[in-house]
Design a protein around this motif. Structure first.
Motif, mmCIF file in Angstrom:
data_model
loop_
_atom_site.group_PDB
_atom_site.id
_atom_site.type_symbol
_atom_site.label_atom_id
_atom_site.label_comp_id
_atom_site.label_asym_id
_atom_site.label_seq_id
_atom_site.Cartn_x
_atom_site.Cartn_y
_atom_site.Cartn_z
ATOM 1 N N MET A 278 0.820 -1.202 0.000
ATOM 2 C CA MET A 278 0.000 0.000 0.000
ATOM 3 C C MET A 278 0.862 1.263 0.000
ATOM 4 O O MET A 278 0.520 2.258 -0.656
ATOM 5 N N SER A 279 1.992 1.254 0.724
ATOM 6 C CA SER A 279 2.848 2.445 0.755
ATOM 7 C C SER A 279 3.471 2.700 -0.612
ATOM 8 O O SER A 279 3.550 3.847 -1.070
ATOM 9 N N SER A 280 3.888 1.625 -1.298
ATOM 10 C CA SER A 280 4.469 1.809 -2.631
ATOM 11 C C SER A 280 3.407 2.265 -3.634
ATOM 12 O O SER A 280 3.701 3.035 -4.559
ATOM 13 N N VAL A 347 14.613 1.526 -4.488
ATOM 14 C CA VAL A 347 14.260 2.639 -3.605
ATOM 15 C C VAL A 347 15.187 3.829 -3.839
ATOM 16 O O VAL A 347 14.731 4.970 -4.030
ATOM 17 N N ALA A 348 16.491 3.575 -3.831
ATOM 18 C CA ALA A 348 17.455 4.665 -4.041
ATOM 19 C C ALA A 348 17.300 5.278 -5.430
ATOM 20 O O ALA A 348 17.444 6.495 -5.600
ATOM 21 N N LEU A 349 16.988 4.446 -6.411
ATOM 22 C CA LEU A 349 16.838 4.958 -7.777
ATOM 23 C C LEU A 349 15.661 5.922 -7.883
ATOM 24 O O LEU A 349 15.755 6.956 -8.562
ATOM 25 N N SER A 396 10.818 1.091 -11.037
ATOM 26 C CA SER A 396 11.270 0.743 -9.688
ATOM 27 C C SER A 396 10.096 0.531 -8.747
ATOM 28 O O SER A 396 10.098 -0.391 -7.919
ATOM 29 N N LEU A 397 9.059 1.356 -8.869
ATOM 30 C CA LEU A 397 7.882 1.197 -8.020
ATOM 31 C C LEU A 397 7.095 -0.058 -8.389
ATOM 32 O O LEU A 397 6.519 -0.721 -7.525
ATOM 33 N N PHE A 398 7.079 -0.436 -9.669
ATOM 34 C CA PHE A 398 6.447 -1.692 -10.072
ATOM 35 C C PHE A 398 7.141 -2.885 -9.424
ATOM 36 O O PHE A 398 6.498 -3.837 -8.978
ATOM 37 N N ILE A 399 8.465 -2.840 -9.385
ATOM 38 C CA ILE A 399 9.227 -3.928 -8.770
ATOM 39 C C ILE A 399 8.859 -4.057 -7.294
ATOM 40 O O ILE A 399 8.627 -5.158 -6.781
ATOM 41 N N LEU A 474 7.481 4.768 3.811
ATOM 42 C CA LEU A 474 7.698 3.648 2.890
ATOM 43 C C LEU A 474 8.197 2.422 3.640
ATOM 44 O O LEU A 474 9.121 2.518 4.449
ATOM 45 N N SER A 475 7.571 1.312 3.366
ATOM 46 C CA SER A 475 8.010 0.028 3.921
ATOM 47 C C SER A 475 8.312 -0.907 2.763
ATOM 48 O O SER A 475 7.536 -0.986 1.815
ATOM 49 N N VAL A 476 9.438 -1.585 2.828
ATOM 50 C CA VAL A 476 9.871 -2.466 1.744
ATOM 51 C C VAL A 476 9.897 -3.896 2.242
ATOM 52 O O VAL A 476 10.460 -4.189 3.302
ATOM 53 N N LYS A 477 9.278 -4.788 1.459
ATOM 54 C CA LYS A 477 9.260 -6.207 1.816
ATOM 55 C C LYS A 477 10.532 -6.871 1.335
ATOM 56 O O LYS A 477 10.908 -6.739 0.168
ATOM 57 N N ASN A 478 11.212 -7.575 2.215
ATOM 58 C CA ASN A 478 12.470 -8.245 1.870
ATOM 59 C C ASN A 478 12.219 -9.514 1.049
ATOM 60 O O ASN A 478 11.209 -10.161 1.196
#
Length: 478
Positions: A278-280, A347-349, A396-399, A474-478
């Protein structure tokens, strides 16, 4: 020997003979080289979904002018915004439904139905004789075309994990090229009687419907693509135990890490409680608002006369700039993006691309002081850089989005993203057109005159997107 046996999974994955998803998975496991064919299907489907989105931007100004609905020249951009927003409004209302259909019945039928929708309603849009018909056809084109969400899920599922970046990069490359080549086609082919009088005679069908030719070409391409996609391989599993069996395989793998267990637990949660997803999606919506507003503003601004702060370009001039940018996007996405993404991470990109976009965009109003060859060089360089940065952010957001969910939710997840994006893109063209009209009425103001305020507004939205790319949002799933 005991250690080797211990490392093997206790439950070997089984493939169902009549399941299309199993056939795709088995081909991936055997590492059969089917990438080129699959990439071709993705290109065709995405281009069909994106070419109609922005193909009207170079000529919608003149189309609305021909409708004789605007009271003043400055009001034309406002009505043009309504036409541009109608498709996104329709898409925002139905994208989740189409995603759920694709998760239940398959990606392929939704993709083919979406392409057929383009054939019908994009053609009818080219035959519009008033503002209401134009808005209605664009609305139906958006609401009945749900292919872009499922095709992102498809691009993730058709490739092995190490090639998924290629699949999503292909989606965005085709998307970006479609959003740039579409306006180029609109610019070159609109009003053919005026541009190519030796081929299209005056008082002919093409004179009565001067904006039909670019729509016809896009619809013809979509018709050919619909036929080609009959051979599109389906990736969705059709056996009832597809989710349970996958869960059991993962659960019984010896040595499963805590991250794997978290993935299995996460599958049972509501998709709306998946904050990495949801955050992405929220960040993606912010950037989408900026992108579609930029695309609309760029064409309207370039076509506007010098006295209103524009570049006084013709539709051919706009088409040339966008065609060159489309070629640059194609080269970047297919050759450089994976290398840059691997070096920086998605994320950095996004953060870097967003920050670089802000000073670049604020330089646009200064281009009105240039002319001739210098203007051509500067506007093309700026357009290439801006469009490449836009596509790097989107890919990048799609990924991030597709890594946050499992297959049985991927179609719905991508369609939720498409719904949010479409809702924000509904706001984009209408607000961008209204803002541009307002700015052109204040061209002589002492503070941020004319289009300076327009590009500042775009940068505020871009800056908000960059800020949301940081924790704690933003939260990123590992």
């Amino acid at each position: 020997m005991e250690e080797e046996a211990f490392e093997k999974p206790l439950l070997k994955r089984q493939y169902h003979e009549n399941c299309p998803g199993c056939k795709v998975d088995q081909a991936k496991e055997l590492k059969k080289d089917v990438s080129f064919r699959n990439l071709s299907y993705i290109w065709l489907a995405v281009l069909c979904g994106t070419l109609p989105v922005a193909s009207l931007f170079p000529f919608v100004y003149f189309m609305v002018k021909d409708f004789n609905i605007a009271e003043t020249e400055e009001d034309i951009s406002t009505y043009a915004g309504y036409v541009g927003s109608a498709m996104m409004l329709g898409r925002s209302l139905t994208s989740i439904l189409w995603g759920m259909v694709s998760d239940r019945y398959g990606r392929k039928p939704v993709i083919i139905i979406g392409i057929i929708t383009v054939v019908i309603f994009n053609t009818l849009f080219g035959l519009s004789t008033n503002i209401w018909m134009a808005v209605s056809m664009r609305f139906l084109l958006g609401s009945l075309n749900g292919l872009l969400g499922p095709i992102k899920a498809y691009a993730t599922e058709i490739f092995r994990e190490e090639e998924q970046a290629l699949g999503l990069s292909t989606v965005v490359a085709a998307w970006g090229v479609g959003l740039v080549i579409g306006p180029a086609l609109g610019g070159y082919l609109a009003q053919p009687v005026l541009k190519y009088p030796h081929i299209f005679p005056k008082d002919s069908f093409w004179d009565r419907f001067p904006y039909f030719l670019p729509c016809l070409l896009v619809s013809a391409f979509a018709f050919a693509s619909a036929i080609a996609c009959i051979w599109l391989p389906e990736t969705l599993h059709n056996h009832k135990d597809r989710i349970e069996s996958t869960k059991n395989v993962e659960a019984l793998e010896v040595g499963s890490s805590e991250a794997d267990k978290d993935r299995i637990i996460q599958r049972d949660k509501s998709i709306f409680r998946n904050w990495p997803l949801m955050s992405s999606i929220i960040v993606y919506c912010i950037f989408s608002l900026h992108d579609v507003a930029y695309q609309e503003i760029f064409s309207l601004w370039a076509l506007s006369p010098l006295r209103l702060g524009g570049l006084n370009f013709t539709t051919d001039d706009v088409g040339n700039v966008l065609a060159i940018s489309g070629l640059a996007i194609l080269v970047f996405q297919l050759t450089l993006y994976r290398l840059v993404q691997k070096a920086c991470g998605p994320v950095a990109l996004v953060r870097i691309a967003g920050v670089l976009s802000i000073p670049l965009l604020q330089c646009y109003p200064l281009m009105t002081m240039l002319s001739g060859f210098t203007l051509d060089i500067v506007i093309n360089i700026a357009s290439i850089l801006k469009n490449v940065l836009i596509e790097a952010i989107a890919t990048s957001l799609f990924i991030l989005q597709n890594k946050a969910v499992e297959q049985h939710q991927r179609g719905t997840a991508n369609s939720i993203a498409m719904t949010g994006m479409s809702a924000f893109k509904t706001i984009g063209p209408a607000s961008a057109g209204a803002l541009l009209s307002w700015s052109q009425k204040h061209i002589n103001d002492s503070f941020l005159p004319g289009t300076h305020i327009v590009f500042l507004a775009l940068n505020i939205v871009e800056g908000l997107g960059v800020l949301l790319m940081f924790k704690p949002f933003l939260s990123v799933k590992n």
